[in-house]
Structure formats: C-alpha cells, structure tokens
Scaffold this active site. Structure first.
Site, PDB file in Angstrom:
ATOM      1  N   PRO A 297     -11.172  -2.769  10.270  1.00 21.94           N
ATOM      2  CA  PRO A 297     -10.489  -1.539  10.678  1.00 21.94           C
ATOM      3  C   PRO A 297      -9.008  -1.631  10.310  1.00 21.94           C
ATOM      4  O   PRO A 297      -8.357  -2.655  10.554  1.00 21.94           O
ATOM      5  CB  PRO A 297     -10.677  -1.512  12.196  1.00 21.94           C
ATOM      6  CG  PRO A 297     -11.884  -2.359  12.451  1.00 21.94           C
ATOM      7  CD  PRO A 297     -11.801  -3.450  11.416  1.00 21.94           C
ATOM      8  N   LYS A 298      -8.490  -0.576   9.710  1.00 22.62           N
ATOM      9  CA  LYS A 298      -7.073  -0.514   9.364  1.00 22.62           C
ATOM     10  C   LYS A 298      -6.353   0.211  10.496  1.00 22.62           C
ATOM     11  O   LYS A 298      -6.623   1.376  10.778  1.00 22.62           O
ATOM     12  CB  LYS A 298      -6.871   0.219   8.037  1.00 22.62           C
ATOM     13  CG  LYS A 298      -7.436  -0.534   6.844  1.00 22.62           C
ATOM     14  CD  LYS A 298      -7.353   0.267   5.560  1.00 22.62           C
ATOM     15  CE  LYS A 298      -5.936   0.481   5.097  1.00 22.62           C
ATOM     16  NZ  LYS A 298      -5.901   1.142   3.766  1.00 22.62           N
ATOM     17  N   ILE A 299      -5.409  -0.483  11.140  1.00 23.85           N
ATOM     18  CA  ILE A 299      -4.712   0.044  12.305  1.00 23.85           C
ATOM     19  C   ILE A 299      -3.232   0.252  11.968  1.00 23.85           C
ATOM     20  O   ILE A 299      -2.560  -0.692  11.540  1.00 23.85           O
ATOM     21  CB  ILE A 299      -4.819  -0.930  13.500  1.00 23.85           C
ATOM     22  CG1 ILE A 299      -6.270  -1.357  13.744  1.00 23.85           C
ATOM     23  CG2 ILE A 299      -4.199  -0.305  14.742  1.00 23.85           C
ATOM     24  CD1 ILE A 299      -7.184  -0.266  14.205  1.00 23.85           C
TER      25      ILE A 299
ATOM     26  N   GLU B   9       0.844  -1.182   0.000  1.00 22.40           N
ATOM     27  CA  GLU B   9       0.000   0.000   0.000  1.00 22.40           C
ATOM     28  C   GLU B   9       0.881   1.234   0.000  1.00 22.40           C
ATOM     29  O   GLU B   9       1.884   1.296   0.671  1.00 22.40           O
ATOM     30  CB  GLU B   9      -0.879  -0.013   1.245  1.00 22.40           C
ATOM     31  CG  GLU B   9      -1.815   1.151   1.332  1.00 22.40           C
ATOM     32  CD  GLU B   9      -2.775   0.933   2.478  1.00 22.40           C
ATOM     33  OE1 GLU B   9      -3.897   1.433   2.400  1.00 22.40           O
ATOM     34  OE2 GLU B   9      -2.395   0.272   3.438  1.00 22.40           O
TER      35      GLU B   9
ATOM     36  N   THR C  78      -9.473   1.896   1.665  1.00 30.10           N
ATOM     37  CA  THR C  78      -9.340   3.349   1.649  1.00 30.10           C
ATOM     38  C   THR C  78      -8.365   3.773   2.738  1.00 30.10           C
ATOM     39  O   THR C  78      -7.954   2.968   3.579  1.00 30.10           O
ATOM     40  CB  THR C  78     -10.686   4.049   1.922  1.00 30.10           C
ATOM     41  OG1 THR C  78     -11.086   3.756   3.267  1.00 30.10           O
ATOM     42  CG2 THR C  78     -11.766   3.580   0.962  1.00 30.10           C
TER      43      THR C  78
END
Length: 223
Positions: free
Chosen positions: A149-151, A11, A90
C-alpha cells in the site's frame, strides 16, 4: 524509491513511463519521480513518456531494479517479457488514464501478468488515518497479501504507516517533499520511500540534497 528501508527512487505523482531502483546504494536521480524503500531507490521517467527505463540517478552506481510506472494492462503484458522488471507502481492519476475500470479486478490482472515474485505498489485513496488503514486492508484482501500500500506522508499517513507496520504490512511512503517527511517515514519502518522529484524541482526544493540526506540516513543507520 528509497527502500528495504531499502533505497528505491523518485516519483512524479503524474503518469510516467517507469523507474529504476538500487539496493542500499545511492544513484544520481534525474528530473523525474522518486520512491524510497529503506533498502533501495526508484526513479520514474518524466511525465508523458511510456515504457520502462533504468535512469542514470544523481547518487552513485548500483544494482538496478526496473519497475513499470503504469496501470495499462496491454503495456505491462507486452513489456514484462522484454524488460527485467521487478515490479509495477501506480497512483490515482495513472489509473485514471485507463478510463473506467473495475479497481480490484484490474490490479488482480496486473498481478496475474507480473507474477507473485514482483512487487506491486498501489496507492490508498482516503485522506484520514482510519480510512487509509481500511483502504490498505482492502488492497491486501481484494488483490493479494503481497501488495505494498502506498501511503501519503502526511500526519494522518504517518499514523497509518505506524499502524500498518505494527501489523507486519509492507508499506511504501509516498508524496514526500522534504527530508523531515522522509526521516519520519523511515522511522516508522516503511519499506519504500517515494519522493516527488519533479514537483520538488518545480517548487525549487534542493531535490538532490534531499535525496542524498535520505540515502545517507538509510546507509548510516542501516534502516
């Protein structure tokens, strides 16, 4: 995104067009973004491009997943019937490009478009552990309980990941720059890893070596 840990892809942390992922196999990763799910890898397109694409990743051949790396509703609605996408990812930069939006309503609309069976990865905004956990709970409560959830993989983020995984939440570990970060994220039991491929390249980090090490760890221990 390396993930379930599958293997997913890299990413960039910038707006990108899309990325592909493979499950429990390693692909050659292009100079773009990456996300890892302890069973799959996701690779984003270079910044400035739009749409969806399965990239030729630097780690091997595999069954590909394709995800849209955008928060643009028109693009998602127009392209989902065309591409065999398995989800949408996103980050705050991508969402900012959409202008002023109702945050939760926007993602609920994305969910309506892509349906319940595709993955939706949304990044938390807080920087501290308690705030990240609270943000993750809000995503699950106000969008739906299938959101990943992106942590960020910081000390605070790792603590949040451990807490959320203990609750049974599916988690994407993002902002990964090193093998150490990736190994720690995998050890917490996250579902996807999201290395920042382009930024790692810019910092002269051995990006391919890092990805190969993470993918090898996942394969070796069937993480």
């Amino acid at each position: 995104l390396l993930g379930p840990v599958r293997t997913g892809g890299p990413e960039t942390g910038d707006r990108a067009g899309g990325y592909g992922s493979h499950r429990r196999r390693v692909l050659p990763l292009p100079p773009a973004g990456l996300v890892v799910r302890a069973e799959g890898v996701i690779v984003e397109n270079p910044p400035g491009r739009s749409g969806a694409a399965a990239k030729a990743l630097p780690l091997g051949l595999c069954v590909m997943d394709i995800l849209f790396d955008t928060a643009n509703l028109d693009d998602i609605e127009r392209l989902t019937p065309i591409y065999p996408v398995t989800g949408v990812t996103t980050n705050p930069t991508i969402l900012k490009a959409e202008g002023r939006v109702d945050f939760y309503a926007h993602f609920r609309r994305i969910r309506e478009i892509i349906g319940p069976d595709r993955t939706l990865h949304v990044q938390v905004l807080a920087k501290d552990t308690r705030g990240m956990i609270d943000d993750a709970h809000k995503l699950l409560d106000r969008i739906d309980d299938k959101v990943y959830p992106k942590i960020p993989t910081t000390e605070a983020g790792i603590a949040a990941m451990r807490h959320l995984k203990a609750e049974g939440v599916k988690v994407t570990a993002t902002a990964i720059y090193s093998t150490t970060q990736g190994f720690l994220a995998i050890a917490t039991g996250v579902d996807y890893l999201a290395p920042y491929y382009n930024r790692m390249q810019s910092l002269d980090i051995d990006t391919r070596g890092t990805l190969e090490a993470l993918a090898g760890f996942i394969r070796r221990f069937d993480a």
